[in-house]
Design a protein around this motif. Structure first.
Motif, PDB file in Angstrom:
ATOM      1  N   GLU A  86       0.836  -1.199   0.000  1.00  0.00           N
ATOM      2  CA  GLU A  86       0.000   0.000   0.000  1.00  0.00           C
ATOM      3  C   GLU A  86       0.873   1.253   0.000  1.00  0.00           C
ATOM      4  O   GLU A  86       0.604   2.211  -0.745  1.00  0.00           O
ATOM      5  CB  GLU A  86      -0.920   0.007   1.228  1.00  0.00           C
ATOM      6  CG  GLU A  86      -1.858   1.205   1.275  1.00  0.00           C
ATOM      7  CD  GLU A  86      -2.768   1.190   2.487  1.00  0.00           C
ATOM      8  OE1 GLU A  86      -3.699   2.011   2.527  1.00  0.00           O
ATOM      9  OE2 GLU A  86      -2.547   0.375   3.406  1.00  0.00           O
ATOM     10  N   LEU A  87       1.926   1.248   0.826  1.00  0.00           N
ATOM     11  CA  LEU A  87       2.842   2.385   0.857  1.00  0.00           C
ATOM     12  C   LEU A  87       3.537   2.540  -0.490  1.00  0.00           C
ATOM     13  O   LEU A  87       3.665   3.656  -1.013  1.00  0.00           O
ATOM     14  CB  LEU A  87       3.875   2.188   1.971  1.00  0.00           C
ATOM     15  CG  LEU A  87       4.996   3.236   2.061  1.00  0.00           C
ATOM     16  CD1 LEU A  87       4.417   4.624   2.300  1.00  0.00           C
ATOM     17  CD2 LEU A  87       5.991   2.863   3.156  1.00  0.00           C
ATOM     18  N   ALA A  89       2.484   1.632  -3.441  1.00  0.00           N
ATOM     19  CA  ALA A  89       1.537   2.134  -4.438  1.00  0.00           C
ATOM     20  C   ALA A  89       1.301   3.635  -4.281  1.00  0.00           C
ATOM     21  O   ALA A  89       1.300   4.382  -5.263  1.00  0.00           O
ATOM     22  CB  ALA A  89       0.216   1.372  -4.329  1.00  0.00           C
ATOM     23  N   LEU A  90       1.126   4.076  -3.039  1.00  0.00           N
ATOM     24  CA  LEU A  90       0.910   5.501  -2.786  1.00  0.00           C
ATOM     25  C   LEU A  90       2.102   6.331  -3.272  1.00  0.00           C
ATOM     26  O   LEU A  90       1.926   7.384  -3.900  1.00  0.00           O
ATOM     27  CB  LEU A  90       0.673   5.740  -1.296  1.00  0.00           C
ATOM     28  CG  LEU A  90      -0.687   5.321  -0.736  1.00  0.00           C
ATOM     29  CD1 LEU A  90      -0.673   5.393   0.783  1.00  0.00           C
ATOM     30  CD2 LEU A  90      -1.798   6.208  -1.294  1.00  0.00           C
ATOM     31  N   LEU A  91       3.302   5.858  -2.979  1.00  0.00           N
ATOM     32  CA  LEU A  91       4.496   6.591  -3.370  1.00  0.00           C
ATOM     33  C   LEU A  91       4.678   6.608  -4.882  1.00  0.00           C
ATOM     34  O   LEU A  91       4.995   7.649  -5.473  1.00  0.00           O
ATOM     35  CB  LEU A  91       5.726   5.979  -2.699  1.00  0.00           C
ATOM     36  CG  LEU A  91       5.864   6.237  -1.193  1.00  0.00           C
ATOM     37  CD1 LEU A  91       6.943   5.341  -0.594  1.00  0.00           C
ATOM     38  CD2 LEU A  91       6.217   7.703  -0.939  1.00  0.00           C
ATOM     39  N   ILE A  93       2.432   6.157  -7.337  1.00  0.00           N
ATOM     40  CA  ILE A  93       1.398   6.951  -8.006  1.00  0.00           C
ATOM     41  C   ILE A  93       1.651   8.445  -7.794  1.00  0.00           C
ATOM     42  O   ILE A  93       1.572   9.248  -8.734  1.00  0.00           O
ATOM     43  CB  ILE A  93       0.000   6.557  -7.495  1.00  0.00           C
ATOM     44  CG1 ILE A  93      -0.363   5.148  -7.988  1.00  0.00           C
ATOM     45  CG2 ILE A  93      -1.059   7.551  -7.957  1.00  0.00           C
ATOM     46  CD1 ILE A  93      -1.607   4.563  -7.343  1.00  0.00           C
ATOM     47  N   THR A  94       1.980   8.816  -6.557  1.00  0.00           N
ATOM     48  CA  THR A  94       2.223  10.225  -6.243  1.00  0.00           C
ATOM     49  C   THR A  94       3.458  10.757  -6.957  1.00  0.00           C
ATOM     50  O   THR A  94       3.442  11.856  -7.530  1.00  0.00           O
ATOM     51  CB  THR A  94       2.377  10.423  -4.725  1.00  0.00           C
ATOM     52  OG1 THR A  94       1.212   9.950  -4.070  1.00  0.00           O
ATOM     53  CG2 THR A  94       2.584  11.880  -4.386  1.00  0.00           C
ATOM     54  N   HIS A 202      -2.154   8.284 -14.067  1.00  0.00           N
ATOM     55  CA  HIS A 202      -2.603   7.672 -12.815  1.00  0.00           C
ATOM     56  C   HIS A 202      -3.169   6.276 -13.084  1.00  0.00           C
ATOM     57  O   HIS A 202      -2.840   5.309 -12.382  1.00  0.00           O
ATOM     58  CB  HIS A 202      -3.665   8.565 -12.161  1.00  0.00           C
ATOM     59  CG  HIS A 202      -4.194   8.034 -10.859  1.00  0.00           C
ATOM     60  ND1 HIS A 202      -5.133   7.025 -10.791  1.00  0.00           N
ATOM     61  CD2 HIS A 202      -3.905   8.358  -9.564  1.00  0.00           C
ATOM     62  CE1 HIS A 202      -5.403   6.752  -9.535  1.00  0.00           C
ATOM     63  NE2 HIS A 202      -4.669   7.541  -8.770  1.00  0.00           N
ATOM     64  N   SER A 206      -1.497   2.751 -11.844  1.00  0.00           N
ATOM     65  CA  SER A 206      -2.339   1.911 -10.975  1.00  0.00           C
ATOM     66  C   SER A 206      -2.525   0.526 -11.569  1.00  0.00           C
ATOM     67  O   SER A 206      -2.437  -0.494 -10.861  1.00  0.00           O
ATOM     68  CB  SER A 206      -3.705   2.574 -10.772  1.00  0.00           C
ATOM     69  OG  SER A 206      -3.571   3.800 -10.113  1.00  0.00           O
TER      70      SER A 206
END
Length: 230
Positions: A86-87, A89-91, A93-94, A202, A206
């Motif tokens: 999860e971390l 993916a967040l990083l 994508i951001t 995005h 993803s």
């Protein structure tokens, strides 16, 4: 005529390569203890270089050290994996989103070249790809995008997350699903960058994050590297 200097590997480097190969080949299984004294007796290398090698492997996320217990090969639970994923993916994508305004048209051919080089590397390896080299090429492709965003703390955090997921990511990159689709999915990311389309980028990043994810989770649950490393 001066002869070229040939670099002789140190004992620490020899131990590092040996232990790493055993981990990645499945000879030493996730969660299994690495006995320093036993390895020293079997290899003829003193304990100090072996501990130095293990410290380096710990930085790569392949082994862990626990006080009063010793060294063991990293074992990641599905719960821990999902939190790290999860971390990650967040990083990713951001970073892709925030790097986009900094990427100029003249930068794109280099990103395309890295994707082509990764595909050529996999094809050259044929039936038994070198998973570490393939993973390194994959990370080089993504870093070529993320590094445009000037936030080294975020990028260093992502790199550490990649390190913590090293074993799981080798499972991921070994999957037929990943190897058969990464090139086209990377192209989708590149196409979104060319269009300067944040929403499309995005969606492309993803989608790529889910490539081979089910396979990786199934392998982690079974913890059977022999399925992958023949």
């Amino acid at each position: 005529m001066i002869k070229p200097i040939v670099k002789v590997p140190t004992l620490s480097e020899l131990a590092y390569q040996s232990i790493k190969e055993q981990i990645l080949s499945g000879q030493i299984r996730p969660g299994e203890k690495v006995n320093v004294d036993q390895y020293s007796a079997g290899s003829g290398i003193s304990t100090t270089p072996i501990r130095e090698a293990l410290s380096k492997l710990q930085q790569e996320g392949l082994v862990k050290h626990e006080p009063r217990i010793g060294w063991h090969v990293s074992k990641i639970s599905k719960e821990e994996f999902r939190k790290l994923q999860e971390l990650k993916a967040l990083l990713e994508i951001t970073l892709a989103d925030r790097a986009l305004p900094f990427i100029r048209p003249k930068d794109i051919p280099r990103i395309e070249q890295l994707n082509d080089e990764m595909q050529e590397l996999m094809l050259a390896m044929k039936d038994k790809p070198n998973l570490e080299k393939l993973l390194e090429a994959n990370d080089k492709f993504h870093r070529a995008i993320f590094d445009f965003y000037p936030n080294d703390i975020m990028i260093d955090t992502l790199q550490q997350t990649w390190n913590n997921l090293k074993y799981a990511r080798l499972l991921w990159i070994s999957s037929a699903e990943f190897q058969g689709s990464f090139y086209e999915e990377h192209k989708e990311i590149i196409d979104a960058i060319k269009k300067n389309d944040r929403k499309e980028l995005h969606n492309a990043v993803s989608k790529h994050l889910h490539l081979g994810l089910d396979y990786m989770e199934a392998c982690l649950e079974g913890q059977d590297p022999n399925l992958l490393f023949d």
